[in-house]
Structures are given as structure tokens and as C-alpha cells.
Scaffold this motif. Sequence first.
Motif, PDB file in Angstrom:
ATOM      1  N   ALA A 140     -15.477 -19.392  21.116  1.00 43.07           N
ATOM      2  CA  ALA A 140     -15.742 -18.568  19.932  1.00 43.07           C
ATOM      3  C   ALA A 140     -16.844 -19.187  19.080  1.00 43.07           C
ATOM      4  N   ALA A 141     -16.825 -20.517  18.936  1.00 36.03           N
ATOM      5  CA  ALA A 141     -17.866 -21.208  18.169  1.00 36.03           C
ATOM      6  C   ALA A 141     -19.204 -21.184  18.895  1.00 36.03           C
ATOM      7  N   ARG A 142     -19.152 -21.351  20.205  1.00 31.98           N
ATOM      8  CA  ARG A 142     -20.394 -21.373  20.991  1.00 31.98           C
ATOM      9  C   ARG A 142     -21.087 -20.018  20.977  1.00 31.98           C
ATOM     10  N   PHE A 143     -20.312 -18.951  21.103  1.00 24.41           N
ATOM     11  CA  PHE A 143     -20.900 -17.615  21.222  1.00 24.41           C
ATOM     12  C   PHE A 143     -20.836 -16.810  19.927  1.00 24.41           C
ATOM     13  N   ALA A 144     -20.477 -17.447  18.838  1.00 22.90           N
ATOM     14  CA  ALA A 144     -20.423 -16.734  17.553  1.00 22.90           C
ATOM     15  C   ALA A 144     -21.750 -16.080  17.183  1.00 22.90           C
ATOM     16  N   PRO A 145     -22.902 -16.736  17.407  1.00 16.32           N
ATOM     17  CA  PRO A 145     -24.165 -16.069  17.047  1.00 16.32           C
ATOM     18  C   PRO A 145     -24.421 -14.783  17.822  1.00 16.32           C
ATOM     19  N   LEU A 146     -23.754 -14.616  18.963  1.00 17.39           N
ATOM     20  CA  LEU A 146     -23.909 -13.397  19.761  1.00 17.39           C
ATOM     21  C   LEU A 146     -22.903 -12.322  19.361  1.00 17.39           C
ATOM     22  N   GLU A 178     -12.444 -31.186  23.885  1.00 12.34           N
ATOM     23  CA  GLU A 178     -12.736 -29.857  23.343  1.00 12.34           C
ATOM     24  C   GLU A 178     -13.280 -29.944  21.921  1.00 12.34           C
ATOM     25  N   ILE A 179     -12.688 -30.796  21.085  1.00 17.25           N
ATOM     26  CA  ILE A 179     -13.169 -30.922  19.713  1.00 17.25           C
ATOM     27  C   ILE A 179     -14.592 -31.468  19.699  1.00 17.25           C
ATOM     28  N   GLY A 180     -14.849 -32.507  20.485  1.00 19.83           N
ATOM     29  CA  GLY A 180     -16.190 -33.079  20.531  1.00 19.83           C
ATOM     30  C   GLY A 180     -17.234 -32.071  20.967  1.00 19.83           C
ATOM     31  N   ALA A 181     -16.894 -31.262  21.980  1.00 19.19           N
ATOM     32  CA  ALA A 181     -17.835 -30.230  22.434  1.00 19.19           C
ATOM     33  C   ALA A 181     -18.045 -29.171  21.360  1.00 19.19           C
ATOM     34  N   ALA A 182     -16.977 -28.810  20.647  1.00 22.10           N
ATOM     35  CA  ALA A 182     -17.102 -27.792  19.594  1.00 22.10           C
ATOM     36  C   ALA A 182     -17.993 -28.254  18.454  1.00 22.10           C
ATOM     37  N   MET A 183     -18.055 -29.560  18.222  1.00 18.24           N
ATOM     38  CA  MET A 183     -18.911 -30.075  17.149  1.00 18.24           C
ATOM     39  C   MET A 183     -20.394 -29.860  17.453  1.00 18.24           C
ATOM     40  N   ALA A 184     -20.724 -29.577  18.701  1.00 11.77           N
ATOM     41  CA  ALA A 184     -22.113 -29.302  19.076  1.00 11.77           C
ATOM     42  C   ALA A 184     -22.409 -27.806  19.150  1.00 11.77           C
ATOM     43  N   ALA A 185     -21.448 -26.961  18.798  1.00 14.68           N
ATOM     44  CA  ALA A 185     -21.636 -25.509  18.872  1.00 14.68           C
ATOM     45  C   ALA A 185     -22.519 -25.025  17.725  1.00 14.68           C
ATOM     46  N   PRO A 186     -23.145 -23.866  17.890  1.00 15.42           N
ATOM     47  CA  PRO A 186     -24.018 -23.354  16.819  1.00 15.42           C
ATOM     48  C   PRO A 186     -23.276 -22.923  15.565  1.00 15.42           C
ATOM     49  N   PRO A 188     -19.831 -24.341  14.402  1.00 15.80           N
ATOM     50  CA  PRO A 188     -18.605 -25.117  14.619  1.00 15.80           C
ATOM     51  C   PRO A 188     -17.472 -24.746  13.672  1.00 15.80           C
ATOM     52  N   GLY A 189     -17.799 -24.198  12.509  1.00 15.55           N
ATOM     53  CA  GLY A 189     -16.736 -23.755  11.615  1.00 15.55           C
ATOM     54  C   GLY A 189     -15.867 -22.684  12.234  1.00 15.55           C
ATOM     55  N   ARG A 190     -16.439 -21.901  13.128  1.00 18.35           N
ATOM     56  CA  ARG A 190     -15.675 -20.850  13.806  1.00 18.35           C
ATOM     57  C   ARG A 190     -14.573 -21.448  14.671  1.00 18.35           C
ATOM     58  N   PHE A 191     -14.822 -22.596  15.252  1.00 15.57           N
ATOM     59  CA  PHE A 191     -13.807 -23.302  16.042  1.00 15.57           C
ATOM     60  C   PHE A 191     -12.583 -23.574  15.180  1.00 15.57           C
ATOM     61  N   VAL A 192     -12.804 -24.102  13.993  1.00 18.29           N
ATOM     62  CA  VAL A 192     -11.698 -24.423  13.088  1.00 18.29           C
ATOM     63  C   VAL A 192     -10.987 -23.149  12.637  1.00 18.29           C
ATOM     64  N   GLN A 193     -11.761 -22.106  12.335  1.00 13.62           N
ATOM     65  CA  GLN A 193     -11.159 -20.862  11.859  1.00 13.62           C
ATOM     66  C   GLN A 193     -10.274 -20.232  12.919  1.00 13.62           C
ATOM     67  N   VAL A 194     -10.702 -20.238  14.171  1.00 13.22           N
ATOM     68  CA  VAL A 194      -9.879 -19.655  15.235  1.00 13.22           C
ATOM     69  C   VAL A 194      -8.600 -20.468  15.417  1.00 13.22           C
ATOM     70  N   LEU A 195      -8.704 -21.781  15.379  1.00 13.33           N
ATOM     71  CA  LEU A 195      -7.497 -22.597  15.474  1.00 13.33           C
ATOM     72  C   LEU A 195      -6.540 -22.283  14.332  1.00 13.33           C
ATOM     73  N   ARG A 196      -7.081 -22.057  13.165  1.00 17.20           N
ATOM     74  CA  ARG A 196      -6.218 -21.721  12.030  1.00 17.20           C
ATOM     75  C   ARG A 196      -5.606 -20.331  12.205  1.00 17.20           C
ATOM     76  N   ASP A 197      -6.388 -19.391  12.707  1.00 17.60           N
ATOM     77  CA  ASP A 197      -5.897 -18.020  12.888  1.00 17.60           C
ATOM     78  C   ASP A 197      -4.710 -17.958  13.837  1.00 17.60           C
ATOM     79  N   CYS A 198      -4.668 -18.871  14.813  1.00 19.26           N
ATOM     80  CA  CYS A 198      -3.583 -18.816  15.791  1.00 19.26           C
ATOM     81  C   CYS A 198      -2.485 -19.842  15.497  1.00 19.26           C
ATOM     82  N   GLY A 199      -2.601 -20.563  14.394  1.00 19.27           N
ATOM     83  CA  GLY A 199      -1.560 -21.519  14.039  1.00 19.27           C
ATOM     84  C   GLY A 199      -1.701 -22.879  14.683  1.00 19.27           C
ATOM     85  N   ALA A 200      -2.772 -23.114  15.432  1.00 16.29           N
ATOM     86  CA  ALA A 200      -2.930 -24.398  16.114  1.00 16.29           C
ATOM     87  C   ALA A 200      -3.469 -25.487  15.203  1.00 16.29           C
ATOM     88  N   LEU A 201      -4.195 -25.106  14.148  1.00 18.54           N
ATOM     89  CA  LEU A 201      -4.786 -26.120  13.278  1.00 18.54           C
ATOM     90  C   LEU A 201      -3.703 -26.949  12.598  1.00 18.54           C
TER      91      LEU A 201
END
Length: 412
Positions: A140-146, A178-186, A188-201
Motif C-alpha cells: 500500500a505504501a509502495r503503490f500509494a502514488p498510483l 517488512e518495516i525496513g522495506a516500507a521505510m523506503a516506500a514513496p 511510508p506513512g501509508r504503511f503505518v496507516q494501513v497497520l492502524r486500520d487493521c488493528g496491527a499497529l
Amino acid sequence: MYLVGGAVRDELLGLPHRERDWVVTGCTPEDLLAEGYRQVGASFPVFLHPDTREEYALARTERKQGHGYHGFTVDFHPGVTLEEDLARRDLTINAMARDSAGRLIDPFGGARDLAARVLRHVSPAFREDPLRVLRVARFAARFAPLGFRVHPATLDLMREISRSGELEHLVAERVWSEIGAAMAAPQPGRFVQVLRDCGALSVLLPEVDRLFGIPQAPEFHPEIDTGAHVLLAMDMAARIGASPESVFALLLHDLGKGLTPAADLPSHPGHEAHGMPLVEAVCARLRAPGSFRELALAVCALHLRVHRLREMQAPGVMRLIEDADLLRRPERLQDLLEACEADYRGRKGREDRPYPQAARLRGALQAAQAVQARDLDVAGLSGEQIGARLREARIAAIARVTVTAGSAGPAG
């Protein structure tokens, strides 16, 4: 042999791909070894091509047997079909293949979901692998700009996994991967938001989850919510081309605000110091690499002081340089400044303002570096006296190159 996974997906998206993975059907490990392939997989047969060094895996199925990422039994006999192999994958956009003639094989509608910009699970077996919660958030973080979004049904399965207790069985190395790779996404805040949306954060990073709903002073933070600020700062870091280490530092830089007593809100006095033990604990739990841990600690401790450089006199600037260990490790300066700039600009409506503090600290460090003990008259002085004389000379050099300017940057 079939080209599978990310290479097929990225080609359809018009994106470059760095590597290609292949699936082989109707073969045994002995067949590939006889053709010169080198086996590298332990739990299931993965082979390197003798010339291209690309990975070739035997088609396989997986069945859940235990907890976590490793709790699977794997079957890779020659009768496993390509469709059975694709069915075990996480998302439809990753479950496509091309045959030797270039024909697309898409049994689960991956191309359709690419066009619709949807991240959708392949089957209910998605719930068997808890690591997929992090993988979907990373995609989701990687492809958010699309414009990609997580399909509601997939998000429901991610919530089910989060409630199941399976995330607690993931080993730290897999979570960090996974977290380290997400930090390089365009984004990265989307990574955190999705984790929060599903209760994983709240399971994986409760210290970060706690920040949502914590207010900040609106004159400094128009977005008010601390968690919202963290996401804005992370995305700003990606926007200015900051390193993954800087993005991770921003994920953790305001953890101390989650401990602020209610009577002090919306101010957060001392949140830098309060956050340091939390940053240490998160990095230890995730087994974050040393470079990520060190920068996260430095940004947590020093970001407010960097923001306030415009009101500092030369001795204060020198103390900041020393506390950041920049004379001994000047290579840390860029990451520190990028994280601080992203924090400063990662605020609602203030994304495009300049950050002159960066130039000031760079100039001050250069001035201090230019002064060496060999250039001073230190005859007859003890080592301690030489150190004090050198420090005084560096402060004087900083004073000559810095110009007092304006008021302090905003708190937080």
C-alpha cells in the motif's frame, strides 16, 4: 518454466523491475541439479540458474501447521500445477505468470485488480500467514502514488489476523524486513496507516499507536493530532529524498508525547527525554540495525534543538555538534538534517516552507572542523588544557560564520 510475481506485475504497471523469479512445474530437485542449477532453498527447493543467477522455484503448495510465518508444511512434488502455486500467493496482483511464449496467465484476476488499483487477497488462505498483514501495508505504501487501496474484504482478513494473536508469533527479523522495506516506500506513512486500520499497529508498535488522538499545540501543529503529524513527517521525508533511516527516525521521534500527563496537554515538556527509553525499547524489540537505532535516538533527542538553531549562540551550537557526535562522525549530518527538516515541514499547511537551520548547522560544522589543535599555540599545555583551547577556538569560528536570524522554529 514461468515468469511469476513481481516482474509480471511491474511490467503491466509500466514499472522497471530489478529481478525476475521463475516457477518450474513437472520437475524434481534432481532434474534441476542435473542441468547445473544450484540449490539455495532449505525449507523448499529454490535454485539459481547457472548463467543468469535468477531464482527458479519448484511449484509448491503450503498448508498451515503451526504459528507464525514458519508454521507451514510445503509440498513440491512434480504434480503441483502452476495454478496451485499461484493460489498460495498473497495478493492477486502477485499471482500472475507469463509462459515461454509471453502469454499472461492470470487465474485470479490480478490484471483486473491492477487496473482498478486494488490490493486484494487471492483466497481465504491469506489469513494463514500473519506476515501478510505487513506485506499488504508495505505494498500500500509502495503503490500509494498510483492510487492503490486495500480491498475491504482483505482489510477484514487483516483485522482477523490482528485479533487472532498470530502477529505475536512473528520473529523480529521478519517483522523488521517488512518495516525496513516500507521505510523506503514513496509514501511510508501509508504503511503505518494501513497497520492502524487493521488493528496491527497496536500489536506491533503500541508506542506509535498511542500517539493517535494525542493533541499538540495548534500554533505549532495545525494538524493537532500527534499520530497524524508522524505520518505527515514520514511522507515529507520520502518527498525530499531522505534515507530509510531518517524515515524510521521520524516514525519514533515523538514517542515521548504518548507519555505526556493530561494536565500538560497540548504542550509536551521534555518529550524528547521521555521518548528515549521508548525508542531504545522499540529498536531492541525489532532488532533494528545499528544505523537505524543510532539515528532514531539522535533525532528523538535533538530535533527540537536543531529547529531552534536560529536563536542559538555559538556555544549552544557547539554543544549541539558535540551531542550529535558530528565532529567524530560527520557522515551523520545529512540524515539528521533531513529528518529534522521533514519533522519541521511535515505539518498541515506548512509543507513548503524553507528550513534555513540546515545551512546554519552545515556551516557551523565546517567552521569547527577547520580548526585543528596543530593550528593553535598549545606549547606547555596539558591534554585537558589543549582540548579546552581547541573547543574555545571552534566556538569562535562558529561565531564568525553564523548570523543571528529570526525567532525559533516551532516546538515539537
